[in-house]
Design a protein around this motif. Structure first.
Motif, PDB file in Angstrom:
ATOM      1  N   ASN A 228      19.204  80.426  68.834  1.00 43.72           N
ATOM      2  CA  ASN A 228      20.432  80.900  69.488  1.00 43.72           C
ATOM      3  C   ASN A 228      20.827  80.043  70.689  1.00 43.72           C
ATOM      4  OD1 ASN A 228      20.682  83.057  67.666  1.00 43.72           O
ATOM      5  ND2 ASN A 228      19.367  84.363  68.923  1.00 43.72           N
ATOM      6  N   THR A 229      20.790  78.754  70.539  1.00 44.78           N
ATOM      7  CA  THR A 229      21.233  77.880  71.621  1.00 44.78           C
ATOM      8  C   THR A 229      22.758  77.887  71.692  1.00 44.78           C
ATOM      9  OG1 THR A 229      21.213  75.942  70.154  1.00 44.78           O
ATOM     10  CG2 THR A 229      19.212  76.402  71.416  1.00 44.78           C
ATOM     11  N   GLY A 230      23.274  77.632  72.895  1.00 45.74           N
ATOM     12  CA  GLY A 230      24.711  77.694  73.104  1.00 45.74           C
ATOM     13  C   GLY A 230      25.465  76.512  72.551  1.00 45.74           C
ATOM     14  N   ASP A 231      24.767  75.452  72.201  1.00 46.54           N
ATOM     15  CA  ASP A 231      25.383  74.265  71.615  1.00 46.54           C
ATOM     16  C   ASP A 231      24.432  73.767  70.532  1.00 46.54           C
ATOM     17  OD1 ASP A 231      27.108  72.005  71.247  1.00 46.54           O
ATOM     18  OD2 ASP A 231      27.727  72.183  73.329  1.00 46.54           O
ATOM     19  N   ASP A 232      24.220  72.449  70.426  1.00 50.25           N
ATOM     20  CA  ASP A 232      23.352  71.923  69.379  1.00 50.25           C
ATOM     21  C   ASP A 232      21.890  72.316  69.615  1.00 50.25           C
ATOM     22  OD1 ASP A 232      25.611  70.572  68.340  1.00 50.25           O
ATOM     23  OD2 ASP A 232      25.263  68.908  69.721  1.00 50.25           O
ATOM     24  N   GLY A 233      21.179  72.542  68.514  1.00 46.60           N
ATOM     25  CA  GLY A 233      19.749  72.798  68.656  1.00 46.60           C
ATOM     26  C   GLY A 233      19.020  71.573  69.163  1.00 46.60           C
ATOM     27  N   LEU A 234      19.279  70.421  68.544  1.00 47.42           N
ATOM     28  CA  LEU A 234      18.717  69.132  68.950  1.00 47.42           C
ATOM     29  C   LEU A 234      19.835  68.112  68.931  1.00 47.42           C
ATOM     30  CD1 LEU A 234      16.434  67.025  69.475  1.00 47.42           C
ATOM     31  CD2 LEU A 234      16.088  66.960  66.993  1.00 47.42           C
ATOM     32  N   ALA A 235      20.001  67.368  70.030  1.00 50.50           N
ATOM     33  CA  ALA A 235      21.077  66.381  70.116  1.00 50.50           C
ATOM     34  C   ALA A 235      20.534  65.058  70.619  1.00 50.50           C
ATOM     35  CB  ALA A 235      22.180  66.873  71.050  1.00 50.50           C
ATOM     36  N   LEU A 236      20.810  63.989  69.878  1.00 52.85           N
ATOM     37  CA  LEU A 236      20.543  62.628  70.316  1.00 52.85           C
ATOM     38  C   LEU A 236      21.903  61.961  70.490  1.00 52.85           C
ATOM     39  CD1 LEU A 236      17.801  63.489  69.002  1.00 52.85           C
ATOM     40  CD2 LEU A 236      17.511  61.098  68.351  1.00 52.85           C
ATOM     41  N   VAL A 237      22.328  61.827  71.730  1.00 49.47           N
ATOM     42  CA  VAL A 237      23.703  61.407  72.011  1.00 49.47           C
ATOM     43  C   VAL A 237      23.693  60.290  73.047  1.00 49.47           C
ATOM     44  CG1 VAL A 237      25.938  62.109  72.905  1.00 49.47           C
ATOM     45  CG2 VAL A 237      24.608  63.704  71.504  1.00 49.47           C
ATOM     46  N   THR A 238      24.270  59.158  72.696  1.00 50.34           N
ATOM     47  CA  THR A 238      24.521  58.106  73.669  1.00 50.34           C
ATOM     48  C   THR A 238      26.003  57.770  73.612  1.00 50.34           C
ATOM     49  OG1 THR A 238      22.288  57.223  73.408  1.00 50.34           O
ATOM     50  CG2 THR A 238      23.913  55.804  74.456  1.00 50.34           C
ATOM     51  N   TYR A 239      26.631  57.774  74.744  1.00 55.67           N
ATOM     52  CA  TYR A 239      28.091  57.678  74.795  1.00 55.67           C
ATOM     53  C   TYR A 239      28.558  56.228  74.725  1.00 55.67           C
ATOM     54  CZ  TYR A 239      27.270  62.424  76.332  1.00 55.67           C
ATOM     55  OH  TYR A 239      26.839  63.719  76.397  1.00 55.67           O
ATOM     56  N   PHE A 240      29.844  56.070  74.409  1.00 55.19           N
ATOM     57  CA  PHE A 240      30.462  54.743  74.326  1.00 55.19           C
ATOM     58  C   PHE A 240      31.289  54.468  75.568  1.00 55.19           C
ATOM     59  CE2 PHE A 240      34.372  52.392  73.583  1.00 55.19           C
ATOM     60  CZ  PHE A 240      33.874  51.173  73.142  1.00 55.19           C
ATOM     61  N   ALA A 241      31.203  53.237  76.039  1.00 55.32           N
ATOM     62  CA  ALA A 241      32.097  52.706  77.061  1.00 55.32           C
ATOM     63  C   ALA A 241      32.266  51.216  76.788  1.00 55.32           C
ATOM     64  CB  ALA A 241      31.540  52.938  78.463  1.00 55.32           C
ATOM     65  N   PRO A 242      33.386  50.622  77.162  1.00 58.90           N
ATOM     66  CA  PRO A 242      33.612  49.198  76.885  1.00 58.90           C
ATOM     67  C   PRO A 242      32.557  48.287  77.507  1.00 58.90           C
ATOM     68  CG  PRO A 242      35.665  50.280  77.472  1.00 58.90           C
ATOM     69  CD  PRO A 242      34.575  51.261  77.743  1.00 58.90           C
ATOM     70  N   GLN A 243      31.915  48.740  78.592  1.00 54.14           N
ATOM     71  CA  GLN A 243      30.801  48.015  79.179  1.00 54.14           C
ATOM     72  C   GLN A 243      29.742  49.037  79.585  1.00 54.14           C
ATOM     73  OE1 GLN A 243      31.973  46.052  82.800  1.00 54.14           O
ATOM     74  NE2 GLN A 243      33.173  47.786  83.531  1.00 54.14           N
ATOM     75  N   PRO A 244      28.473  48.625  79.702  1.00 52.40           N
ATOM     76  CA  PRO A 244      27.435  49.587  80.089  1.00 52.40           C
ATOM     77  C   PRO A 244      27.816  50.321  81.364  1.00 52.40           C
ATOM     78  CG  PRO A 244      26.436  47.524  79.402  1.00 52.40           C
ATOM     79  CD  PRO A 244      27.920  47.276  79.461  1.00 52.40           C
ATOM     80  N   ALA A 245      27.749  51.642  81.317  1.00 51.73           N
ATOM     81  CA  ALA A 245      28.277  52.422  82.431  1.00 51.73           C
ATOM     82  C   ALA A 245      27.408  53.637  82.698  1.00 51.73           C
ATOM     83  CB  ALA A 245      29.708  52.863  82.133  1.00 51.73           C
ATOM     84  N   PHE A 246      27.530  54.138  83.914  1.00 45.87           N
ATOM     85  CA  PHE A 246      26.798  55.319  84.365  1.00 45.87           C
ATOM     86  C   PHE A 246      27.775  56.302  84.971  1.00 45.87           C
ATOM     87  CE2 PHE A 246      24.755  57.436  88.055  1.00 45.87           C
ATOM     88  CZ  PHE A 246      23.828  58.211  87.368  1.00 45.87           C
ATOM     89  N   ASP A 247      27.659  57.563  84.567  1.00 46.06           N
ATOM     90  CA  ASP A 247      28.474  58.622  85.146  1.00 46.06           C
ATOM     91  C   ASP A 247      27.614  59.396  86.126  1.00 46.06           C
ATOM     92  OD1 ASP A 247      29.428  61.607  85.150  1.00 46.06           O
ATOM     93  OD2 ASP A 247      31.169  60.460  84.472  1.00 46.06           O
ATOM     94  N   GLU A 248      27.924  59.269  87.394  1.00 41.50           N
ATOM     95  CA  GLU A 248      27.067  59.848  88.422  1.00 41.50           C
ATOM     96  C   GLU A 248      27.062  61.373  88.376  1.00 41.50           C
ATOM     97  OE1 GLU A 248      26.328  59.543  93.269  1.00 41.50           O
ATOM     98  OE2 GLU A 248      28.026  58.525  92.337  1.00 41.50           O
ATOM     99  N   ALA A 249      28.190  61.987  88.080  1.00 44.19           N
ATOM    100  CA  ALA A 249      28.267  63.440  88.104  1.00 44.19           C
ATOM    101  C   ALA A 249      27.343  64.082  87.077  1.00 44.19           C
ATOM    102  CB  ALA A 249      29.705  63.890  87.874  1.00 44.19           C
ATOM    103  N   SER A 250      27.271  63.512  85.885  1.00 46.00           N
ATOM    104  CA  SER A 250      26.442  64.078  84.825  1.00 46.00           C
ATOM    105  C   SER A 250      25.140  63.327  84.616  1.00 46.00           C
ATOM    106  CB  SER A 250      27.225  64.097  83.507  1.00 46.00           C
ATOM    107  OG  SER A 250      27.606  62.776  83.132  1.00 46.00           O
ATOM    108  N   HIS A 251      24.975  62.206  85.321  1.00 47.46           N
ATOM    109  CA  HIS A 251      23.809  61.328  85.157  1.00 47.46           C
ATOM    110  C   HIS A 251      23.638  60.926  83.690  1.00 47.46           C
ATOM    111  CE1 HIS A 251      20.201  59.681  87.253  1.00 47.46           C
ATOM    112  NE2 HIS A 251      19.827  59.511  86.001  1.00 47.46           N
TER     113      HIS A 251
END
Length: 512
Positions: A228-251
């Motif tokens: 009963n997880t609120g989203d995916d049970g297991l998630a392997l997710v790496t996001y796309f950006a035009p260049q390697p990037a870091f989002d500080e708010a979500s780390h």
């Protein structure tokens, strides 16, 4: 640490015991016991200060220990952002005795939103062990801040837009026998971590994903249960950006291509997911992932196994390139909305990073999926590719959406070995539209309805504007009327061997 007798006598007794608890004696690893810092573990007393003081006393080669008891953490917005914060330490562990529990009772009393994580590990760190950690939140948490176990690292040897300060890598992490219940956000999340071993993890009623990886590498996951997880049970997710990037708010970390940090080199086994509110397992922007033994039940808002991509401009909140070198074996899905779903959301650019998958499924048993049991599709006319399923058996009874069957749309090079479908009604259970180079070794369809419906029976295999070959096609319906035409295929698709029973069916194939 060395204290004189006079210095030791000058501090309160509890503090003195705590200081000694954090010291290493004769070079042996020190055990930091939260009770030595005044924690009661009675489930009523607020043990927040004692827990944070004990965690602060942890040193290299030390272990933070929770004896049997319920340790209530009631402090909202605690320093460091978690009940237990370990930052910049290596060769340390957190260990819960049987019957020990960390109870997070620090939700906002009005909004019921979270105000901290349970356990937070920040790099630089190496050789971190979490054993039998048991974290539970108070009832009624809304989806908000608060992961059960959160580990923040850094993809080594990369230059990231948006990153400030020194690199903080985390490697060699063991999570063994841990439990997270009712976390406002993710059960366990790892970001930029290498050398991971997760065994015997159970996550129940999380606000978001049960177990989530972003930009990690070299990991094994075994005996994982998500309920009963609120989203995916297991998630392997790496996001796309035009260049390697870091989002500080979500780390979170993003890359323009699949890299060695795109959740690469994962061996996952014995995963059980029940009743989560998104997908059982989701892969987006992942590379070299092997999953053996996946059982998903009761996922009604998503797929048992989703592997997807999204190019910028595809009208979704996040973007991911197509995953490659994915191997899935021994998968079962029961009572899910969808079974196995390959989903491409390419843009107008024709960029193959968002269409070219490499997914190989060996054995799959898919029962009572409501929409599709297997679906491979691109949401635009730009075709996707890269799905092979060797052995797949399907049982469905739905007469809505895709009727619980197999659907291919805007895809090329889709390959099936032995595919069997069982359905009580003469409805379309295999559909292909705009499918190029479709290859099926053997497709078997069995209709079990004991009588004839009031309306005309439909074809059960429908292939439109497609080419390829179904080498052997077997269709059976004992109650079929002689007027039934069970197959409708494009002229460019060949069916060298077709068997329809009963043989009273006068014409088996209709071609536009």
């Amino acid at each position: 640490m060395t204290l004189s007798r006079r210095e030791l006598l000058a501090v309160p007794a509890v503090t003195a015991l705590a200081v000694l608890a954090g010291c290493s004696r004769n070079g042996r690893p020190a055990v930091v016991d939260v009770r030595s810092f005044g924690a009661r573990g009675d489930g009523i007393t607020d043990d927040s200060e004692a827990i944070q003081s004990a965690a602060s006393a942890l040193r290299t080669k030390g272990t933070l220990r929770f004896p049997r008891g319920v340790y209530r953490f009631a402090k909202r917005w605690p320093p460091g952002g978690a009940a237990i914060v370990i930052s910049g330490l290596s060769d340390v562990g957190v260990e819960f005795d049987p019957g020990a529990e960390l109870f997070l009772d620090n939700l906002d009393p009005t909004e019921r939103t979270g105000s901290s994580h349970g356990v937070l590990i920040r790099g630089p760190a190496s050789r971190i062990s979490l054993q039998n950690v048991n974290v539970r939140w108070a009832d009624g948490a809304k989806r908000s801040l608060g992961d059960g176990i959160r580990i923040e690292g850094f993809p080594a040897d990369t230059q990231l837009s948006g990153w400030t300060g020194p690199a903080t890598p985390v490697d060699a992490v063991t999570v063994s026998g841990c439990t997270v219940r009712s976390s406002p956000q993710t059960g366990v999340v790892m970001l930029g971590v290498s050398g991971i071993e997760v065994t015997g993890l159970r996550v129940t009623d999380s606000g978001a994903d049960g177990l989530h990886f972003n930009a990690c590498q070299h990991a094994t996951v075994d005996e994982y249960n998500a309920v009963n997880t609120g989203d995916d049970g297991l998630a392997l997710v790496t996001y796309f950006a035009p260049q390697p990037a870091f989002d500080e708010a979500s780390h979170t970390f993003s890359f323009p291509d699949l890299t060695e940090w795109s959740n690469q080199d994962f061996a996952v086994s014995n995963v059980n997911v029940f009743g989560c509110r998104a997908n059982g397992v989701r892969l987006a922007g992942a590379h070299q992932v092997a999953i053996d033994g996946l059982d998903v039940v009761g996922v009604h808002s998503g797929s048992a196994f989703l592997i997807d991509s999204a190019e910028p401009g595809a009208d979704v909140g996040w973007n991911y390139v197509a995953s490659r070198a994915v191997r899935l074996g021994d998968v079962t899905a029961t009572d899910c909305d969808m079974g196995i779903h390959l989903l491409a959301r390419p843009g107008a650019s024709g960029d193959q990073r968002f269409t070219d998958f490499d997914v190989h499924v060996d054995d799959a048993k898919l029962d009572e999926c409501a929409t599709w049991s297997v679906r491979a599709e691109s949401l635009t006319e730009r075709q996707t590719n890269g799905l092979r399923i060797d052995n797949c058996s399907i049982t469905a009874s739905s007469t809505a959406g895709g009727n619980g069957g197999v659907g291919i749309a805007n895809a090329t090079g889709i390959t099936f070995g032995d595919m069997s479908i069982r359905h009580p009604e003469p409805v379309v259970v295999f559909s292909a539209v705009n499918a190029g180079e479709l290859t099926i070794d053997h497709l078997s369809v069995a209709i079990t309805r004991p009588d004839q419906p009031d309306v005309a029976a439909k074809d059960v295999v429908a292939v439109d504007h497609s080419d390829g070959v179904i080498k052997e096609l077997t269709i059976g319906w004992p109650a079929a009327p002689s007027s039934w035409i069970p197959v409708r295929v494009s002229p460019a698709l060949t069916v060298p061997s077709l068997t329809v029973t009963p043989p009273v069916v006068t014409s088996s194939v209709q071609r536009p």
